[in-house]
Design a protein around this motif. Sequence first.
Motif, mmCIF file in Angstrom:
data_model
loop_
_atom_site.group_PDB
_atom_site.id
_atom_site.type_symbol
_atom_site.label_atom_id
_atom_site.label_comp_id
_atom_site.label_asym_id
_atom_site.label_seq_id
_atom_site.Cartn_x
_atom_site.Cartn_y
_atom_site.Cartn_z
ATOM 1 N N ALA A 8 43.852 0.236 -54.995
ATOM 2 C CA ALA A 8 43.745 1.501 -54.260
ATOM 3 C C ALA A 8 42.721 1.496 -53.128
ATOM 4 O O ALA A 8 42.933 2.133 -52.106
ATOM 5 N N THR A 9 41.601 0.777 -53.296
ATOM 6 C CA THR A 9 40.525 0.864 -52.303
ATOM 7 C C THR A 9 40.033 -0.526 -51.912
ATOM 8 O O THR A 9 38.970 -0.986 -52.351
ATOM 9 N N PRO A 10 40.802 -1.200 -51.059
ATOM 10 C CA PRO A 10 40.330 -2.497 -50.580
ATOM 11 C C PRO A 10 39.151 -2.309 -49.627
ATOM 12 O O PRO A 10 39.122 -1.362 -48.841
ATOM 13 N N MET A 11 38.180 -3.194 -49.712
ATOM 14 C CA MET A 11 37.048 -3.137 -48.805
ATOM 15 C C MET A 11 37.381 -3.979 -47.576
ATOM 16 O O MET A 11 38.041 -5.015 -47.687
ATOM 17 N N LYS A 12 36.927 -3.525 -46.432
ATOM 18 C CA LYS A 12 37.211 -4.217 -45.175
ATOM 19 C C LYS A 12 36.221 -5.365 -44.985
ATOM 20 O O LYS A 12 35.007 -5.180 -45.100
ATOM 21 N N LYS A 13 36.753 -6.547 -44.718
ATOM 22 C CA LYS A 13 35.896 -7.698 -44.446
ATOM 23 C C LYS A 13 35.444 -7.638 -42.994
ATOM 24 O O LYS A 13 36.259 -7.551 -42.083
ATOM 25 N N LEU A 14 34.138 -7.680 -42.788
ATOM 26 C CA LEU A 14 33.563 -7.598 -41.454
ATOM 27 C C LEU A 14 33.362 -8.996 -40.867
ATOM 28 O O LEU A 14 33.430 -9.997 -41.588
ATOM 29 N N SER A 27 31.402 -15.553 -51.320
ATOM 30 C CA SER A 27 32.471 -16.215 -50.573
ATOM 31 C C SER A 27 33.869 -15.698 -50.911
ATOM 32 O O SER A 27 34.861 -16.383 -50.699
ATOM 33 N N ALA A 28 33.968 -14.494 -51.442
ATOM 34 C CA ALA A 28 35.272 -13.900 -51.754
ATOM 35 C C ALA A 28 36.060 -13.679 -50.472
ATOM 36 O O ALA A 28 35.494 -13.393 -49.415
ATOM 37 N N GLN A 29 37.355 -13.811 -50.578
ATOM 38 C CA GLN A 29 38.236 -13.542 -49.447
ATOM 39 C C GLN A 29 38.611 -12.066 -49.384
ATOM 40 O O GLN A 29 38.923 -11.548 -48.314
ATOM 41 N N LYS A 30 38.582 -11.401 -50.561
ATOM 42 C CA LYS A 30 38.857 -9.970 -50.581
ATOM 43 C C LYS A 30 38.064 -9.313 -51.701
ATOM 44 O O LYS A 30 37.749 -9.954 -52.714
ATOM 45 N N VAL A 31 37.738 -8.052 -51.483
ATOM 46 C CA VAL A 31 36.973 -7.282 -52.463
ATOM 47 C C VAL A 31 37.623 -5.908 -52.594
ATOM 48 O O VAL A 31 37.988 -5.287 -51.588
ATOM 49 N N GLN A 32 37.772 -5.451 -53.828
ATOM 50 C CA GLN A 32 38.305 -4.122 -54.114
ATOM 51 C C GLN A 32 37.187 -3.267 -54.702
ATOM 52 O O GLN A 32 36.393 -3.757 -55.512
ATOM 53 N N ASN A 71 30.813 -10.578 -39.972
ATOM 54 C CA ASN A 71 29.687 -11.339 -40.522
ATOM 55 C C ASN A 71 29.921 -11.784 -41.965
ATOM 56 O O ASN A 71 29.045 -12.349 -42.608
ATOM 57 N N GLY A 72 31.116 -11.512 -42.516
ATOM 58 C CA GLY A 72 31.455 -11.940 -43.865
ATOM 59 C C GLY A 72 31.151 -10.915 -44.950
ATOM 60 O O GLY A 72 31.487 -11.123 -46.108
ATOM 61 N N SER A 73 30.519 -9.816 -44.578
ATOM 62 C CA SER A 73 30.240 -8.761 -45.552
ATOM 63 C C SER A 73 31.472 -7.861 -45.699
ATOM 64 O O SER A 73 32.439 -7.986 -44.940
ATOM 65 N N PHE A 74 31.429 -6.958 -46.667
ATOM 66 C CA PHE A 74 32.542 -6.047 -46.930
ATOM 67 C C PHE A 74 32.040 -4.615 -46.914
ATOM 68 O O PHE A 74 30.903 -4.346 -47.308
ATOM 69 N N SER A 75 32.912 -3.675 -46.510
ATOM 70 C CA SER A 75 32.532 -2.270 -46.423
ATOM 71 C C SER A 75 33.729 -1.380 -46.742
ATOM 72 O O SER A 75 34.873 -1.726 -46.447
ATOM 73 N N ALA A 76 33.435 -0.233 -47.362
ATOM 74 C CA ALA A 76 34.462 0.779 -47.624
ATOM 75 C C ALA A 76 33.777 2.136 -47.682
ATOM 76 O O ALA A 76 32.653 2.251 -48.180
ATOM 77 N N THR A 77 34.456 3.157 -47.172
ATOM 78 C CA THR A 77 33.936 4.522 -47.221
ATOM 79 C C THR A 77 34.957 5.402 -47.923
ATOM 80 O O THR A 77 36.148 5.358 -47.606
ATOM 81 N N ILE A 78 34.471 6.182 -48.887
ATOM 82 C CA ILE A 78 35.347 7.095 -49.625
ATOM 83 C C ILE A 78 34.707 8.482 -49.666
ATOM 84 O O ILE A 78 33.502 8.624 -49.469
ATOM 85 N N ASP A 79 35.526 9.490 -49.910
ATOM 86 C CA ASP A 79 35.048 10.856 -50.126
ATOM 87 C C ASP A 79 35.147 11.162 -51.612
ATOM 88 O O ASP A 79 36.181 10.887 -52.239
ATOM 89 N N VAL A 80 34.070 11.730 -52.168
ATOM 90 C CA VAL A 80 34.074 12.129 -53.575
ATOM 91 C C VAL A 80 33.546 13.554 -53.696
ATOM 92 O O VAL A 80 32.779 14.019 -52.846
ATOM 93 N N ALA A 81 33.961 14.244 -54.732
ATOM 94 C CA ALA A 81 33.473 15.603 -54.986
ATOM 95 C C ALA A 81 31.997 15.554 -55.355
ATOM 96 O O ALA A 81 31.550 14.649 -56.055
ATOM 97 N N LYS A 82 31.244 16.548 -54.865
ATOM 98 C CA LYS A 82 29.812 16.630 -55.167
ATOM 99 C C LYS A 82 29.586 17.071 -56.610
ATOM 100 O O LYS A 82 30.496 17.540 -57.279
ATOM 101 N N ASP A 83 28.334 16.924 -57.036
ATOM 102 C CA ASP A 83 27.906 17.353 -58.371
ATOM 103 C C ASP A 83 28.677 16.655 -59.487
ATOM 104 O O ASP A 83 29.118 17.287 -60.455
ATOM 105 N N ARG A 128 32.962 -0.495 -60.145
ATOM 106 C CA ARG A 128 32.605 -1.908 -60.030
ATOM 107 C C ARG A 128 33.329 -2.482 -58.818
ATOM 108 O O ARG A 128 34.253 -1.879 -58.281
ATOM 109 N N TYR A 129 32.897 -3.666 -58.412
ATOM 110 C CA TYR A 129 33.567 -4.411 -57.353
ATOM 111 C C TYR A 129 34.396 -5.518 -57.999
ATOM 112 O O TYR A 129 33.942 -6.173 -58.931
#
Length: 102
Positions: free
Chosen positions: A44-50, A27-32, A52-64, A70-71
């Motif tokens: 730096a990276t807030p997750m978007k509240k959808l 039941s969080a109102q915001k998630v980082q 349906n009440g779930s949260f989502s975020a997409t980031i790019d990271v270097a491979k290997d 943590r959330y």
Amino acid sequence: MSFKKTYLKSKPVCKVNFKLSKEEAKSAQKVQLVGDFNAWDEKATPMKKLKNGSFSATIDVAKDAQYQFRYLLDDKVWENDWNADGYVVSPVSNEENSVLSV
């Protein structure tokens, strides 16, 4: 809690989509999304509240590489991703951090 990795063919980068269900967000109102990939910056990276009440975020990271993360729910409760690639003891507390391996 889950994340999906998409490796780009044109760059040495992996797109990672993190998802947290409404129940997992407690039941969080915001998630980082906080970790090595953003220097553990809690803003730096807030997750978007959808809708349906779930949260989502997409980031790019270097491979290997591996990244600890943590959330942060409502700026006060830390949660791990229980579907992470691994866990390591945090260097700043007695808790574990989730590990993303790409």
